[in-house]
Design an enzyme around this catalytic site. Structure first.
Site, PDB file in Angstrom:
ATOM      1  N   ASP A  13      90.757  89.698  50.234  1.00 23.89           N
ATOM      2  CA  ASP A  13      91.943  89.783  50.943  1.00 23.89           C
ATOM      3  C   ASP A  13      92.385  89.098  51.973  1.00 23.89           C
ATOM      4  O   ASP A  13      93.018  89.079  53.004  1.00 23.89           O
ATOM      5  CB  ASP A  13      92.111  91.110  51.073  1.00 23.89           C
ATOM      6  CG  ASP A  13      92.072  92.343  49.939  1.00 23.89           C
ATOM      7  OD1 ASP A  13      91.931  91.695  49.245  1.00 23.89           O
ATOM      8  OD2 ASP A  13      91.479  92.801  50.132  1.00 23.89           O
ATOM      9  N   LYS A  16      93.756  84.393  49.236  1.00 32.70           N
ATOM     10  CA  LYS A  16      93.730  83.092  47.741  1.00 32.70           C
ATOM     11  C   LYS A  16      93.980  83.762  46.948  1.00 32.70           C
ATOM     12  O   LYS A  16      94.488  81.802  47.077  1.00 32.70           O
ATOM     13  CB  LYS A  16      92.379  84.169  47.446  1.00 32.70           C
ATOM     14  CG  LYS A  16      90.593  84.271  47.723  1.00 32.70           C
ATOM     15  CD  LYS A  16      89.276  84.694  47.571  1.00 32.70           C
ATOM     16  CE  LYS A  16      90.132  85.969  46.922  1.00 32.70           C
ATOM     17  NZ  LYS A  16      89.964  87.504  48.326  1.00 32.70           N
ATOM     18  N   GLY A  40      92.916  91.959  43.582  1.00 27.38           N
ATOM     19  CA  GLY A  40      94.603  91.846  43.989  1.00 27.38           C
ATOM     20  C   GLY A  40      94.901  90.576  44.626  1.00 27.38           C
ATOM     21  O   GLY A  40      94.810  90.227  45.491  1.00 27.38           O
ATOM     22  N   HIS A  41      95.339  89.965  43.868  1.00 27.66           N
ATOM     23  CA  HIS A  41      95.676  88.404  44.359  1.00 27.66           C
ATOM     24  C   HIS A  41      97.265  88.439  44.270  1.00 27.66           C
ATOM     25  O   HIS A  41      97.973  88.596  43.616  1.00 27.66           O
ATOM     26  CB  HIS A  41      95.530  87.220  43.196  1.00 27.66           C
ATOM     27  CG  HIS A  41      94.048  87.370  43.553  1.00 27.66           C
ATOM     28  ND1 HIS A  41      93.156  86.425  43.064  1.00 27.66           N
ATOM     29  CD2 HIS A  41      93.263  87.957  44.059  1.00 27.66           C
ATOM     30  CE1 HIS A  41      91.691  86.708  43.436  1.00 27.66           C
ATOM     31  NE2 HIS A  41      91.451  87.055  44.175  1.00 27.66           N
ATOM     32  N   GLN A 224      87.508  88.587  45.173  1.00 27.81           N
ATOM     33  CA  GLN A 224      86.795  89.221  46.475  1.00 27.81           C
ATOM     34  C   GLN A 224      86.257  87.822  46.956  1.00 27.81           C
ATOM     35  O   GLN A 224      86.225  87.388  47.405  1.00 27.81           O
ATOM     36  CB  GLN A 224      85.354  89.672  45.834  1.00 27.81           C
ATOM     37  CG  GLN A 224      85.304  90.941  45.057  1.00 27.81           C
ATOM     38  CD  GLN A 224      85.601  90.980  43.850  1.00 27.81           C
ATOM     39  OE1 GLN A 224      85.416  90.347  42.639  1.00 27.81           O
ATOM     40  NE2 GLN A 224      86.935  91.302  42.511  1.00 27.81           N
TER      41      GLN A 224
HETATM   42  P1  GDP Z   1      94.125  88.021  48.187  1.00 24.77           P
HETATM   43  O1  GDP Z   1      92.967  88.874  47.596  1.00 24.77           O
HETATM   44  O2  GDP Z   1      92.772  86.884  49.057  1.00 24.77           O
HETATM   45  O3  GDP Z   1      94.591  87.316  47.212  1.00 24.77           O
HETATM   46  O4  GDP Z   1      94.920  88.862  49.499  1.00 24.77           O
HETATM   47  P2  GDP Z   1      95.797  89.739  48.974  1.00 24.77           P
HETATM   48  O5  GDP Z   1      96.548  89.299  48.304  1.00 24.77           O
HETATM   49  O6  GDP Z   1      94.931  90.625  48.303  1.00 24.77           O
HETATM   50  O7  GDP Z   1      96.659  89.356  50.782  1.00 24.77           O
HETATM   51  C1  GDP Z   1      96.992  89.002  51.401  1.00 24.77           C
HETATM   52  C2  GDP Z   1      98.326  89.351  51.628  1.00 24.77           C
HETATM   53  O8  GDP Z   1      97.930  88.481  52.718  1.00 24.77           O
HETATM   54  C3  GDP Z   1      99.113  89.024  51.189  1.00 24.77           C
HETATM   55  O9  GDP Z   1      99.682  90.450  50.772  1.00 24.77           O
HETATM   56  C4  GDP Z   1      99.796  88.086  51.145  1.00 24.77           C
HETATM   57  O10 GDP Z   1     101.553  88.313  50.682  1.00 24.77           O
HETATM   58  C5  GDP Z   1      99.703  87.776  52.930  1.00 24.77           C
HETATM   59  N1  GDP Z   1      99.329  86.455  53.047  1.00 24.77           N
HETATM   60  C6  GDP Z   1      99.129  85.419  52.487  1.00 24.77           C
HETATM   61  N2  GDP Z   1      99.197  83.889  53.384  1.00 24.77           N
HETATM   62  C7  GDP Z   1     100.299  84.386  54.782  1.00 24.77           C
HETATM   63  C8  GDP Z   1     100.620  84.029  55.610  1.00 24.77           C
HETATM   64  O11 GDP Z   1      99.904  82.732  55.853  1.00 24.77           O
HETATM   65  N3  GDP Z   1     100.905  84.754  56.298  1.00 24.77           N
HETATM   66  C9  GDP Z   1     101.452  86.725  56.405  1.00 24.77           C
HETATM   67  N4  GDP Z   1     102.287  87.243  57.052  1.00 24.77           N
HETATM   68  N5  GDP Z   1     100.862  86.906  54.861  1.00 24.77           N
HETATM   69  C10 GDP Z   1     100.198  86.235  54.004  1.00 24.77           C
HETATM   70  P1  IMO Z   2      90.089  90.358  46.511  1.00 21.78           P
HETATM   71  O1  IMO Z   2      90.045  88.958  45.399  1.00 21.78           O
HETATM   72  C1  IMO Z   2      88.708  93.469  49.385  1.00 21.78           C
HETATM   73  C2  IMO Z   2      85.123  95.801  47.686  1.00 21.78           C
HETATM   74  C3  IMO Z   2      85.788  97.203  47.836  1.00 21.78           C
HETATM   75  C4  IMO Z   2      84.628  97.694  47.492  1.00 21.78           C
HETATM   76  C5  IMO Z   2      83.341  97.067  47.750  1.00 21.78           C
HETATM   77  C6  IMO Z   2      82.580  96.879  46.104  1.00 21.78           C
HETATM   78  O2  IMO Z   2      91.425  90.756  46.335  1.00 21.78           O
HETATM   79  O3  IMO Z   2      89.868  89.947  47.562  1.00 21.78           O
HETATM   80  P2  IMO Z   2      83.668  97.441  43.848  1.00 21.78           P
HETATM   81  O4  IMO Z   2      85.175  97.767  43.121  1.00 21.78           O
HETATM   82  O5  IMO Z   2      84.105  95.487  42.928  1.00 21.78           O
HETATM   83  O6  IMO Z   2      82.533  97.656  43.116  1.00 21.78           O
HETATM   84  O7  IMO Z   2      84.156  97.590  45.263  1.00 21.78           O
HETATM   85  O8  IMO Z   2      84.159  95.261  47.422  1.00 21.78           O
HETATM   86  N1  IMO Z   2      86.345  95.030  46.667  1.00 21.78           N
HETATM   87  C7  IMO Z   2      87.573  94.280  47.658  1.00 21.78           C
HETATM   88  N2  IMO Z   2      87.472  94.374  48.724  1.00 21.78           N
HETATM   89  N3  IMO Z   2      88.937  92.649  48.570  1.00 21.78           N
HETATM   90  C8  IMO Z   2      88.902  92.515  47.479  1.00 21.78           C
HETATM   91  O9  IMO Z   2      89.271  91.742  46.394  1.00 21.78           O
HETATM   92  C9  IMO Z   2      87.779  93.400  46.412  1.00 21.78           C
HETATM   93  N4  IMO Z   2      86.784  93.891  45.567  1.00 21.78           N
HETATM   94  C10 IMO Z   2      86.410  94.847  45.357  1.00 21.78           C
HETATM   95  O10 IMO Z   2      86.435  97.672  48.369  1.00 21.78           O
HETATM   96  O11 IMO Z   2      83.445  98.236  49.529  1.00 21.78           O
HETATM   97 MG    MG Z   3      93.737  91.135  47.368  1.00 21.86          MG
END
Ligand code: GDP
Ligand code: IMO
Ligand code: MG
Length: 427
Positions: A13, A16, A40-41, A224
């Protein structure tokens, strides 16, 4: 033209999705190389939010070919739902190509994921319950069903029957669950799903190599992150694949010499969802709540509150090594505007010993105390910043501290969730 890898440097998170989308404007292929719909991207374009689980984050551009590589585990129903969701919102998913070698997530994988967690009790990992671990376990045990098995109903059914005999024995006798019905599974996978997945299946290895040979830009998108890597992460509190850059080779079918750029995504602070050690974690309280609320740190798909903490440069140094990171993209710098003073961890201390690198022994990591340096905050909103000169001096100092400590340049700073909310620091 060698490929670019986008890799998370923390526990996921980091943003990415946003960075992949941003970099995809110059890419022909965007390949997801591991994980499944545990990811979850999030991408935000003109206030519209796209939360992607399986489809690569390059899908929003018409010039890219999104590819699901052999290293991914695919629940085909989830994939189709995601494609439908995107189509309804005007995004063309017809270019998507899925590797025939990718493994399928089956209904018993969900059941087993839930049951294992239940039996672990207090020691549970806090998985996403999407069947990811059991699907990778079957891949390693050589009893997995693959995407290409959908093309051959007879083989699919044979494999399913063999596997289901064992899975049902475990489900009913060990976990006291009802056995699953093979006919029902076969009808769903072969009847409803296969005809729609079939046109997406392709030779993704050939596709990637043809693009590389033609001098086209290829991006390998990690899900991840480094410390969720099954080999290099905080085992057992990890996922079941290799998000680190080496996994990009295996999961997409390229060799190390086909990659020349590795972009490490680092959130300006750290979050973790699920169990496991976290040296710089903030104690529950006002600062922790403020960071979670301001950063909207709740799971994109699971809704779970993420555990927040200060930036950890010990971990980041390790991530730079493990992935041979060539540049860093720092995300969510704007979120830190709420703090007067910022803490950054530069070393750990445990048992009277100072650690500059992540200790290999996890018992040490569990008791490690962070050594912080303190930096002044910037008391200003950053959302409108687009040039380096728009960043207040303390914000620039924060970025400088990161690159100085880990020896890699910071080339992007995120200042908001929207696609255009970033500052480019590339020389
Ligand atoms: P990922 O799993 O690495 O793709 O990240 P996620 O999408 O799960 O979580 C990142 C969150 O931060 C999302 O809600 C994005 O919209 C938000 N986000 C990404 N870059 C920025 C930033 O530079 N500033 C802020 N405030 N939010 C951001
Ligand atoms: P993105 O791509 C954050 C964590 C789960 C748990 C561990 C194992 O959005 O960054 P799993 O279901 O993969 O066997 O769970 O990994 N986990 C993540 N945490 N971002 C993710 O993906 C994750 N995918 C798995 O919360 O601790
Ligand atoms: Mg994510």
């Amino acid at each position: 033209m060698p490929a670019t890898v986008v890799v998370g440097t923390q526990w996921g998170d980091e943003g990415k999705g946003k960075l992949t989308d941003l970099l995809a404007k110059d890419m022909r292929l965007v390949v997801r190389y591991q994980g499944g719909h545990n990811a979850g991207h999030t991408i935000v374009v003109a206030k519209e939010t796209f939360a992607l689980q399986l489809v690569p984050s390059g899908v929003l551009y018409e010039h890219t070919v999104p590819v699901i590589g052999n290293g991914v585990v695919v629940d085909p129903a989830v994939l189709l739902n995601e494609c439908d969701m995107l189509s309804e919102r005007g995004i063309d998913t017809s270019r998507l190509v899925v590797s025939g070698n990718a493994h399928l997530i089956m209904p018993y994988h969900y059941e087993l994921d839930r049951m294992t967690e239940r039996f672990l009790g207090h020691n549970k990992l806090g998985t996403t319950r999407r069947g990811i671990g059991p699907a990778y376990a079957d891949k390693a045990a050589r009893i997995g069903l693959r995407v290409q098995d959908l093309l051959d109903p007879k083989i699919f059914r044979q494999k399913l029957d063999v596997v289901l005999r064992e899975k049902n024995a475990v489900l009913s006798r060990v976990y006291n669950r009802l056995p699953l019905d093979g006919d029902e599974i076969a009808d769903r996978y072969l009847g409803e799903i296969a005809p729609r997945i079939e046109p997406m299946i392709g030779d993704t290895v050939a596709l990637v190599h043809e693009a590389l040979a033609a001098g086209q830009e290829v991006m390998l998108e990690g899900a991840q992150a480094t410390f969720l890597d099954v080999d290099h992460g905080t085992y057992p509190f990890v996922t079941s694949s290799n998000p680190t850059a080496g996994g990009a080779c295996v999961g997409s079918g390229v060799g190390p010499r086909d990659i020349n750029r590795v972009v490490g995504i680092v959130k300006a602070y750290v979050t973790r969802v699920g169990s496991g050690p976290f040296p710089t974690e903030l104690e529950e309280g006002a600062a922790s709540d403020a960071l979670v609320e301001r950063g909207r740190e709740y799971g994109t798909n699971t809704g779970r509150r993420r555990r927040p903490g200060w930036l950890d440069l010990v971990m980041l140094r390790q991530a730079v090594r493990l992935n041979s990171i060539s540049e860093l993209a720092v995300t969510k710098l704007d979120v830190l505007s709420i703090f007067d003073t910022l803490k950054v961890c530069v070393a750990y201390e445990a048992g009277g010993v100072r650690y500059e690198h992540v200790p290999y022994h996890q018992s040490v990591l569990h008791e490690a105390k962070p050594v912080f340096v303190q930096l002044p905050g910037w008391a200003a909103e950053l959302g409108e910043a687009r040039e380096v000169g728009d960043l207040p001096a303390p914000a620039r100092a924060y970025l400088d501290l990161i690159s100085a400590h880990v020896g890699v340049p910071v080339t992007y700073a995120g200042v908001g969730p929207e696609r255009d909310q970033y500052v480019s620091l590339a020389p």
